[in-house]
Design an enzyme around this catalytic site. Structure first.
Site, PDB file in Angstrom:
ATOM      1  N   GLU A   1       0.818  -1.214   0.000  1.00  0.00           N
ATOM      2  CA  GLU A   1       0.000   0.000   0.000  1.00  0.00           C
ATOM      3  C   GLU A   1       0.848   1.258   0.000  1.00  0.00           C
ATOM      4  O   GLU A   1       0.479   2.269  -0.603  1.00  0.00           O
ATOM      5  CB  GLU A   1      -0.953  -0.010   1.205  1.00  0.00           C
ATOM      6  CG  GLU A   1      -1.901  -1.191   1.257  1.00  0.00           C
ATOM      7  CD  GLU A   1      -2.715  -1.367  -0.009  1.00  0.00           C
ATOM      8  OE1 GLU A   1      -2.949  -0.375  -0.724  1.00  0.00           O
ATOM      9  OE2 GLU A   1      -3.111  -2.501  -0.291  1.00  0.00           O
TER      10      GLU A   1
ATOM     11  N   HIS B   1     -15.825 -11.698 -13.027  1.00  0.00           N
ATOM     12  CA  HIS B   1     -14.843 -10.678 -13.380  1.00  0.00           C
ATOM     13  C   HIS B   1     -15.107 -10.090 -14.764  1.00  0.00           C
ATOM     14  O   HIS B   1     -15.012  -8.871 -14.948  1.00  0.00           O
ATOM     15  CB  HIS B   1     -13.437 -11.284 -13.373  1.00  0.00           C
ATOM     16  CG  HIS B   1     -12.854 -11.490 -12.025  1.00  0.00           C
ATOM     17  ND1 HIS B   1     -13.334 -12.419 -11.141  1.00  0.00           N
ATOM     18  CD2 HIS B   1     -11.802 -10.896 -11.405  1.00  0.00           C
ATOM     19  CE1 HIS B   1     -12.607 -12.383 -10.034  1.00  0.00           C
ATOM     20  NE2 HIS B   1     -11.672 -11.477 -10.173  1.00  0.00           N
TER      21      HIS B   1
END
Length: 823
Positions: free
Chosen positions: A606, A737
């Protein structure tokens, strides 16, 4: 909840969801989200994970919206329809807003969002005042638009800035400090309305706010059009800028914004003749309905399957957490006295339940039953998705033809870094490199199962591979994550991370607690300075789990983007600000927060996203930081940073026992390295199968032709599955997806991003990881290209500027232990 919206007034719908820029990471197998939620309809909420294998995988973000005229595709759009995701502005608050409430923090000027003073009572009046002002400003701009950069783009960026940061602050609080009052207020204000006419009547799912493109009702009747980008005045103004004598005077970033905006508008149908645009609109509307139907069928089929077990011997091997989940599920289905110890237990096809059985259940018959049910979901009866898929593919092809493309894959790639041919070439290179290794993986499993006396050893099949892979992993690389926690205390990990980025990028990260309001006392606020001690950015870090009010998972989000247009009188640019949110164990007494190695990787991952946002040198706000970067390139910095977790000096520098100061044992370090490549060939082939069948269906498949969708799946499987699929396998019927998410002709992005990040890290390996001078020089080059240029330049050009050549898959193959197989 569904509501029907019908036309009645002339209004343009602009959806503003700042979670568009969330970069998140899943550590669970919930399908298909990396940002866990109670809502199963929120498939586009954040970053969609790859189809989960029995190991942790990082995920790509949904396609970021960055241009001004991006069209709305409710069924497949990424996180936000509105690209103007600039953040707050210190501009004067319009008087029309101030009259609502002098005490409303959402309507006041601020340098940092007032996270400590916003509550649910502020949301409705604050948002309504902002909506009213936006409605007026956009209509005025469309009526008076001039084809010049300062008179078109700058007003748009300024106009949306305040709204976006306010909406972002409210949504952020919902994610990290949720209350029923705030949720109720947000559900009422989920759309921003500004300007156009339509006669549509559409039923909409008004589910969880974070489901991204959610349309809603306001007190006034609101109309919407799926082609948000079909604003002729703005489209014509952008074209006029490109054709004007001033074009050559624009910067590369400004040209990229204009060209991207035009391209997105064209993809939204704005340039079509009226009759064709009407046909285009109908296709879009129908695709929205079909994608929703696909998702609902998968959900209903998944929920329909329930298997109640009363004999604990039948689920022998399941860990305590899985037994607890199964008992809890049974209890929710009417077996109130169910316990983890004594049952009864309910097995479902939800990912956590399914994966626990496939990984741990010793009962082979149970594994077979669950597996067969899982791969045939939504493939029969009223929930059969076969015709839904065929119709989706047919309409996507028709849409592509209307736009002048040969197939839908070309439409998808029009806004990505890759091309269809380049994606296919990469997938084949990786496939050929992975095949032999995957075959050897299967042989290793057979030999191991045989050594354990398994009667099925010589005939391992689909419901055996995951189970025996887990047993083999345990025997070779078993690392107790809980026992590693004492070596990874949060303060030491952050200290090591900040030291690493200081060496690599020449920046200092300093605590700045108290400078900005925060939403919880555990939240830290940091300032980043360059080598001359000049402030260049800020970020919030919210590290700890708070189950009662905070969502699970981990993510990065922008608060404020660097921007020249939105600077105040004190500086030449507005400095960027980011969020970084994790969910790890909080401190207990005098014991600091102790992390698993996976959580260490998460923080590095992150922070890589945050660095690209915070170290940008791009002054055009619409392409600064993580904005404007193509979907298949945006994971480069985050996955790049993960590599440093396996670098000996970096890891040994942070892995110190919090009580004794003892370093991580060498044996454990070696296991971590070895486990990284465990069954790499098999896991690679799995993702390559999904990516290849996705491209085949969207580039070569002819709806209604001689080959069925299942024929395509089986043909692809011949080269991507060591064990052929079952004859009744209908995986495509639950491939959300690409049929209900944002990954149509885009699943390849997972592997594409891995190639970029591995190749970027290999530049440091080539320079010499133990040569501090060379590492610093390479780090500076990485900062000045990958991190600094944002979306202001084509990502391939940026990569070549850093690496000196185009990306190569060899570093990824080497990192995964597959280079020898490739040879």
């Amino acid at each position: 909840m569904r509501r029907k919206i019908t036309s009645g007034t002339t209004t343009l719908l602009i959806v503003v969801v700042t979670m568009a820029t969330i970069i998140s990471l899943a550590r669970s197998f919930r399908r298909p989200l990396c940002y866990p939620s109670s809502s199963t309809s929120n498939r586009l909420k954040s970053r969609i994970c790859p189809i989960p294998p029995p190991s942790f995988l990082r995920c790509l973000p949904v396609p970021p919206t960055t241009t001004l005229l991006r069209h709305s595709r409710l069924h497949s759009l990424p996180a936000a329809v509105l690209p103007l995701r600039a953040s707050f502005s210190s501009a004067t608050v319009p008087s029309s807003m101030a009259t609502v409430s002098d005490d409303n923090p959402l309507l006041k000027n601020f340098d940092f969002p007032p996270f400590d003073s916003i509550d649910a009572s502020h949301v409705r009046p604050g948002m309504r005042a902002l909506l009213k002002k936006l409605d007026t400003d956009l209509l005025e701009l469309e009526n008076t638009v001039e084809p010049s950069w300062p008179k078109l783009v700058e007003p748009l960026e300024k106009m949306m800035d305040r709204l976006t940061v306010v909406w972002g602050a409210v949504n952020h609080l919902k994610a990290v400090k949720d209350t029923s009052e705030l949720r109720s207020a947000i559900e009422e204000i989920q759309c921003v309305t500004v300007a156009f006419h339509s006669d549509l009547e559409v039923e909409l799912d008004v589910a969880d706010l974070m489901t991204l493109v959610i349309y809603c009702l306001q007190p006034e009747k609101v109309e919407f059009d799926l082609k948000l980008g079909q604003s002729k005045p703005l489209y014509n103004a952008f074209k006029a800028i490109r054709e004007s004598p001033d074009w050559d005077g624009l910067s590369d970033a400004q040209k990229r914004i204009v060209e991207s905006s035009i391209k997105e508008a064209v993809l939204g149908g704005v340039s079509l003749e009226d009759s064709k645009r009407e046909e285009f609109n109908k296709i879009q509307q129908e695709l929205t309905k079909l994608s929703r139907k696909f998702d609902e069928n998968v959900l209903d089929a998944t929920k329909k399957f329930e298997k109640l077990i009363t004999d604990k011997k039948e689920i022998e091997g399941l860990p305590a957490t899985a037994l607890g989940l199964a008992a809890q599920t049974a209890s929710s289905k009417g077996h109130e006295n169910a316990t983890a110890e004594n049952g009864p237990w309910m097995i479902t096809l939800d990912a956590p339940s399914f994966m626990s059985v496939m990984q741990h259940a010793k009962n082979r018959a149970l594994r077979e039953e669950i597996y067969r049910a899982y791969v045939t979901r939504a493939s029969s009866g009223e929930l059969d998705n076969t015709q839904v898929i065929e119709q989706i593919l047919k309409l996507r092809l028709e849409k592509a033809k209307l736009l002048g493309y040969n197939n839908y894959a070309e439409v998808s790639m029009a806004t990505k870094m890759a091309t269809v041919s380049k994606a296919e070439e990469l997938l084949e290179k990786l496939r050929s490199a992975s095949w032999n290794a995957a075959v050897q993986d299967m042989e290793d499993l057979r030999q191991f199962a045989k050594s354990q006396g398994a009667p099925e050893a010589n005939e391992l099949t689909h419901w055996d591979t995951t189970f025996w892979s887990e047993r083999l992993r345990e025997s070779k690389y078993e690392i107790n994550e809980e026992e590693l926690r004492p070596y990874f205390s949060l303060p030491k990990v952050m200290e090591g991370l900040f030291s690493l980025v200081k060496m690599l990028f020449g920046i200092d990260v300093e605590p700045a607690d108290g400078v900005a309001p925060v939403w919880n006392t555990d939240v830290r606020f940091y300032l980043i300075k360059d080598s001359s001690a000049k402030p260049i950015s800020y970020f919030y870090f919210d590290p700890y789990s708070r189950p009662a009010e905070k969502r699970g998972g981990a993510w990065m989000d922008e608060v404020v983007a660097r921007s020249r247009v939105l600077s105040d009188d004190k500086t030449s640019v507005r400095l960027p600000i980011a969020h970084m949110v994790c969910n790890q164990m909080p401190p207990v007494g005098d014991k600091p927060s102790l992390m698993t190695f996976r959580e260490v990787e998460t923080v590095f991952h992150e922070f890589g996203h945050a660095l690209q946002h915070m170290l940008t040198k791009q002054d055009e706000g619409l392409v600064a930081g993580i904005r404007g970067i193509e979907w298949d390139a945006v994971e480069l910095p985050s996955q790049f940073m993960e590599n440093w977790c396996y670098h000996r000096n970096t890891l040994m520098g942070i892995a110190k026992h919090y009580e004794t100061g003892e370093g991580l044992p060498e044996e454990i370090y070696q296991k971590l390295l070895a486990a990284r490549t465990f069954r790499a060939g098999s896991l690679s082939l799995r993702q390559l199968k999904f990516a290849t069948v996705d491209l085949e269906l969207h580039s070569k498949f002819i709806p209604g032709g001689s080959e069925s969708i299942y024929d395509v799946d089986r043909r692809v499987s011949e080269k991507t599955q060591v064990i052929p699929p079952l004859p009744e396998d209908r995986f495509l019927c639950s491939f959300s997806h690409i049929f209900a998410g944002g990954y149509a002709a885009g699943y390849y992005s997972y592997k594409w991003a891995e190639v970029l990040s591995a190749d970027a890290f290999s530049a440091f390996e080539d320079a010499g990881l133990n040569d501090d001078k060379a590492v610093k020089e390479t780090g500076n080059r990485f900062r000045e290209t990958i991190l600094a240029l944002g979306g202001g330049k084509d990502p391939l050009t940026v990569f070549v500027e850093f690496r000196g050549r185009e990306p190569s898959p060899e570093p990824l193959l080497r990192h995964n232990g597959l280079l020898q197989s490739a040879a």
